[in-house]
Scaffold this motif. Structure first.
Motif, mmCIF file in Angstrom:
data_model
loop_
_atom_site.group_PDB
_atom_site.id
_atom_site.type_symbol
_atom_site.label_atom_id
_atom_site.label_comp_id
_atom_site.label_asym_id
_atom_site.label_seq_id
_atom_site.Cartn_x
_atom_site.Cartn_y
_atom_site.Cartn_z
ATOM 1 N N HIS A 83 41.650 12.511 39.874
ATOM 2 C CA HIS A 83 43.080 12.729 40.088
ATOM 3 C C HIS A 83 43.825 12.785 38.760
ATOM 4 O O HIS A 83 44.675 13.656 38.539
ATOM 5 N N GLY A 84 43.536 11.826 37.886
ATOM 6 C CA GLY A 84 44.223 11.785 36.603
ATOM 7 C C GLY A 84 44.005 13.037 35.788
ATOM 8 O O GLY A 84 44.946 13.596 35.208
ATOM 9 N N ARG A 85 42.764 13.514 35.721
ATOM 10 C CA ARG A 85 42.462 14.717 34.942
ATOM 11 C C ARG A 85 43.089 15.963 35.560
ATOM 12 O O ARG A 85 43.560 16.855 34.849
ATOM 13 N N TYR A 86 43.086 16.039 36.890
ATOM 14 C CA TYR A 86 43.564 17.257 37.543
ATOM 15 C C TYR A 86 45.080 17.393 37.465
ATOM 16 O O TYR A 86 45.608 18.488 37.233
ATOM 17 N N TYR A 87 45.819 16.303 37.635
ATOM 18 C CA TYR A 87 47.271 16.389 37.759
ATOM 19 C C TYR A 87 48.023 16.241 36.442
ATOM 20 O O TYR A 87 49.233 16.452 36.396
ATOM 21 N N VAL A 88 47.334 15.897 35.366
ATOM 22 C CA VAL A 88 48.054 15.673 34.118
ATOM 23 C C VAL A 88 48.598 16.966 33.526
ATOM 24 O O VAL A 88 49.732 17.007 33.035
ATOM 25 N N GLU A 89 47.825 18.056 33.575
ATOM 26 C CA GLU A 89 48.276 19.287 32.925
ATOM 27 C C GLU A 89 49.379 20.001 33.702
ATOM 28 O O GLU A 89 50.429 20.302 33.132
ATOM 29 N N PRO A 90 49.185 20.284 35.009
ATOM 30 C CA PRO A 90 50.237 21.047 35.703
ATOM 31 C C PRO A 90 51.492 20.237 36.006
ATOM 32 O O PRO A 90 52.581 20.812 36.103
ATOM 33 N N TYR A 91 51.377 18.909 36.147
ATOM 34 C CA TYR A 91 52.515 18.117 36.594
ATOM 35 C C TYR A 91 52.917 17.004 35.632
ATOM 36 O O TYR A 91 53.941 16.359 35.829
ATOM 37 N N GLY A 92 52.119 16.763 34.614
ATOM 38 C CA GLY A 92 52.476 15.753 33.635
ATOM 39 C C GLY A 92 52.324 14.323 34.101
ATOM 40 O O GLY A 92 52.889 13.405 33.497
ATOM 41 N N PHE A 93 51.569 14.096 35.171
ATOM 42 C CA PHE A 93 51.350 12.729 35.644
ATOM 43 C C PHE A 93 50.468 11.975 34.646
ATOM 44 O O PHE A 93 49.506 12.527 34.128
ATOM 45 N N GLY A 94 50.763 10.710 34.435
ATOM 46 C CA GLY A 94 50.032 9.927 33.453
ATOM 47 C C GLY A 94 49.361 8.706 34.031
ATOM 48 O O GLY A 94 48.924 8.695 35.179
ATOM 49 N N ARG A 95 49.317 7.639 33.229
ATOM 50 C CA ARG A 95 48.534 6.462 33.596
ATOM 51 C C ARG A 95 49.107 5.743 34.816
ATOM 52 O O ARG A 95 48.360 5.120 35.578
ATOM 53 N N PHE A 96 50.448 5.808 35.010
ATOM 54 C CA PHE A 96 51.034 5.159 36.175
ATOM 55 C C PHE A 96 50.474 5.766 37.455
ATOM 56 O O PHE A 96 50.093 5.050 38.383
ATOM 57 N N PHE A 97 50.390 7.089 37.492
ATOM 58 C CA PHE A 97 49.851 7.788 38.658
ATOM 59 C C PHE A 97 48.388 7.438 38.875
ATOM 60 O O PHE A 97 47.960 7.113 39.985
ATOM 61 N N GLU A 98 47.597 7.487 37.807
ATOM 62 C CA GLU A 98 46.171 7.192 37.935
ATOM 63 C C GLU A 98 45.949 5.759 38.400
ATOM 64 O O GLU A 98 45.064 5.484 39.224
ATOM 65 N N ALA A 99 46.759 4.840 37.885
ATOM 66 C CA ALA A 99 46.629 3.441 38.297
ATOM 67 C C ALA A 99 46.974 3.269 39.772
ATOM 68 O O ALA A 99 46.341 2.475 40.482
ATOM 69 N N LYS A 100 47.985 4.007 40.240
ATOM 70 C CA LYS A 100 48.351 3.924 41.662
ATOM 71 C C LYS A 100 47.221 4.437 42.550
ATOM 72 O O LYS A 100 46.951 3.871 43.614
ATOM 73 N N VAL A 101 46.568 5.516 42.120
ATOM 74 C CA VAL A 101 45.439 6.026 42.883
ATOM 75 C C VAL A 101 44.332 4.988 42.941
ATOM 76 O O VAL A 101 43.765 4.702 44.011
ATOM 77 N N ALA A 102 44.012 4.374 41.802
ATOM 78 C CA ALA A 102 42.936 3.383 41.753
ATOM 79 C C ALA A 102 43.248 2.168 42.620
ATOM 80 O O ALA A 102 42.386 1.692 43.373
ATOM 81 N N SER A 103 44.489 1.672 42.536
ATOM 82 C CA SER A 103 44.838 0.488 43.326
ATOM 83 C C SER A 103 44.851 0.807 44.815
ATOM 84 O O SER A 103 44.437 -0.010 45.646
ATOM 85 N N GLY A 104 45.313 2.013 45.175
ATOM 86 C CA GLY A 104 45.306 2.408 46.575
ATOM 87 C C GLY A 104 43.896 2.536 47.125
ATOM 88 O O GLY A 104 43.603 2.093 48.239
ATOM 89 N N MET A 105 42.995 3.154 46.334
ATOM 90 C CA MET A 105 41.600 3.273 46.747
ATOM 91 C C MET A 105 40.938 1.907 46.888
ATOM 92 O O MET A 105 40.164 1.665 47.817
ATOM 93 N N ALA A 106 41.248 1.003 45.959
ATOM 94 C CA ALA A 106 40.655 -0.334 46.004
ATOM 95 C C ALA A 106 41.089 -1.077 47.267
ATOM 96 O O ALA A 106 40.263 -1.709 47.946
ATOM 97 N N GLU A 107 42.380 -0.970 47.605
ATOM 98 C CA GLU A 107 42.876 -1.625 48.817
ATOM 99 C C GLU A 107 42.236 -1.020 50.050
ATOM 100 O O GLU A 107 41.812 -1.738 50.970
ATOM 101 N N PHE A 108 42.129 0.310 50.077
ATOM 102 C CA PHE A 108 41.558 0.995 51.238
ATOM 103 C C PHE A 108 40.084 0.646 51.425
ATOM 104 O O PHE A 108 39.603 0.502 52.556
ATOM 105 N N SER A 109 39.358 0.499 50.330
ATOM 106 C CA SER A 109 37.924 0.221 50.428
ATOM 107 C C SER A 109 37.646 -1.088 51.145
ATOM 108 O O SER A 109 36.579 -1.247 51.754
ATOM 109 N N GLU A 110 38.592 -2.014 51.105
ATOM 110 C CA GLU A 110 38.427 -3.285 51.807
ATOM 111 C C GLU A 110 38.550 -3.110 53.317
ATOM 112 O O GLU A 110 38.198 -4.011 54.079
ATOM 113 N N ARG A 111 39.067 -1.955 53.749
ATOM 114 C CA ARG A 111 39.268 -1.716 55.190
ATOM 115 C C ARG A 111 38.294 -0.683 55.756
ATOM 116 O O ARG A 111 38.443 -0.237 56.883
ATOM 117 N N LEU A 112 37.312 -0.279 54.951
ATOM 118 C CA LEU A 112 36.418 0.795 55.381
ATOM 119 C C LEU A 112 35.525 0.401 56.548
ATOM 120 O O LEU A 112 34.992 1.284 57.232
#
Length: 333
Positions: free
Chosen positions: A177-206
């Motif tokens: 996600h971080g690599r794909y969205y940084v160039e066209p949209y300028g998303f940075g570490r805040f975005f990547e961290a949100k993806v990681a934390s969301g995935m981590a929370e979701f993995s506990e409910r798999l």
């Protein structure tokens, strides 16, 4: 004794393709009861799906020469199906959109096409239908990739789709996600961290039955993912999240395979509807979502990721359901 020569897979596909073309009526000068040639029908479908297009963009989608597109559009303008407006971003081009007459024609086209597919689906089981949807989509993607000179058989071979958590998936999904969205949209570490934390929370409910995760693996490395969260939206709705592919596999049909697994899961769970959130401008992804029955239901401008972007919500509704939550960028976590 004469032995029949075994037909190769390539010849079988060629034969099936010819029969599909004939059965759909594409050998005839006009399609169905529209009175329009197939190129005009495709033009109306693509303009109608996107709301507006330039002639150059339409030519790229239809893979037609500029002169052919010009003649096609002139006929549709003269017959009143489409209209041209000045392009505020480029004075050298015009914006194409459907007229009222064009929208009515598109309704006839959609009704005719829906009837053809529905009639054929009546002869197939649910499993065969899923196979047709996934297989035809993957084949179309592969044809396009071959025409563009992208990848090849080696690029798509050796890719396995596995369900559930695999080691490293949280970090890899955040990285992609971080690599794909940084160039066209300028998303940075805040975005990547949100993806990681969301995935981590979701993995506990798999381990809960309403949730699912599918991962594309090549040589043991995570190369793509998609998830269905059946809990966070509530009201019996499913939420498609973290659909992302490594650049090395784009255009090879792997993303379609992932989505097919996720949508089959949603159908088995019988969600009232399935929602996803994404960004305007991701046309390849949008086409893929629409192929699986998603439609755009909301569009709005937001700046919470550090840059102003237009966010979109898509919905797939197997049967009528209530409106879901409209929080931005839910698909990405």
């Amino acid at each position: 004794m004469i032995h029949a020569r075994e037909t190769s897979p390539i010849e079988k596909v060629r034969d099936a393709s010819r029969r599909i073309v004939r059965e759909l009526g594409f050998m005839k000068p006009t399609v169905g009861a529209t009175g329009l040639p197939i190129s005009a029908v495709h033009a109306l479908i693509e303009i109608g799906a996107r709301g507006k297009l330039t002639a150059a963009a339409l030519g790229e989608i239809l893979d037609l020469e500029k002169s052919s597109v010009s003649r096609l559009l002139r006929k549709l303008v003269d017959s009143g199906e489409i209209e041209e407006r000045e392009n505020p971003d480029d004075a050298r081009s015009k914006i194409l959109s459907l007229t009222g007459r064009g929208r009515k024609m598109l309704e006839r086209i959609d009704s005719f096409g829906h009837g053809q597919v529905s009639g054929a689906f009546g002869h197939l089981s649910q499993e065969q239908r899923r196979t047709v949807v996934a297989g035809l989509g993957a084949y179309a993607d592969a044809l396009a990739a071959a025409r563009r000179g992208e990848g090849g058989q080696a690029g798509a071979s050796g890719v396995d789709i596995v369900a559930g958590y695999v080691p490293g998936v949280i970090g890899r999904v955040a990285e992609m996600h971080g690599r794909y969205y940084v160039e066209p949209y300028g998303f940075g570490r805040f975005f990547e961290a949100k993806v990681a934390s969301g995935m981590a929370e979701f993995s506990e409910r798999l381990d809960r039955p309403a949730n699912g995760l599918w991962v594309a693996l090549r040589d043991g490395r995570v190369m793509g993912s998609v998830a269905i969260d059946g809990e966070d939206l509530g009201d019996g709705a499913g939420h498609l999240r973290w659909f992302v592919m490594d650049d090395a596999l784009r255009g090879l049909g792997v993303g379609r395979r992932l989505l097919a697994e996720a949508i089959a899961f949603c159908d088995r769970r019988q969600f009232r509807h399935v929602d996803l959130w994404t960004l305007r401008g991701l046309e390849a992804a949008r086409k893929l979502y629409e192929d699986f029955g998603f439609t755009l239901v909301e569009e709005f401008v937001g700046g919470q990721w550090g840059t102003e972007v237009t966010e979109q919500r898509f919905r797939r509704t197997p049967r009528m359901g209530a409106e879901g939550d409209a929080s931005p960028l839910k698909m990405m976590g």
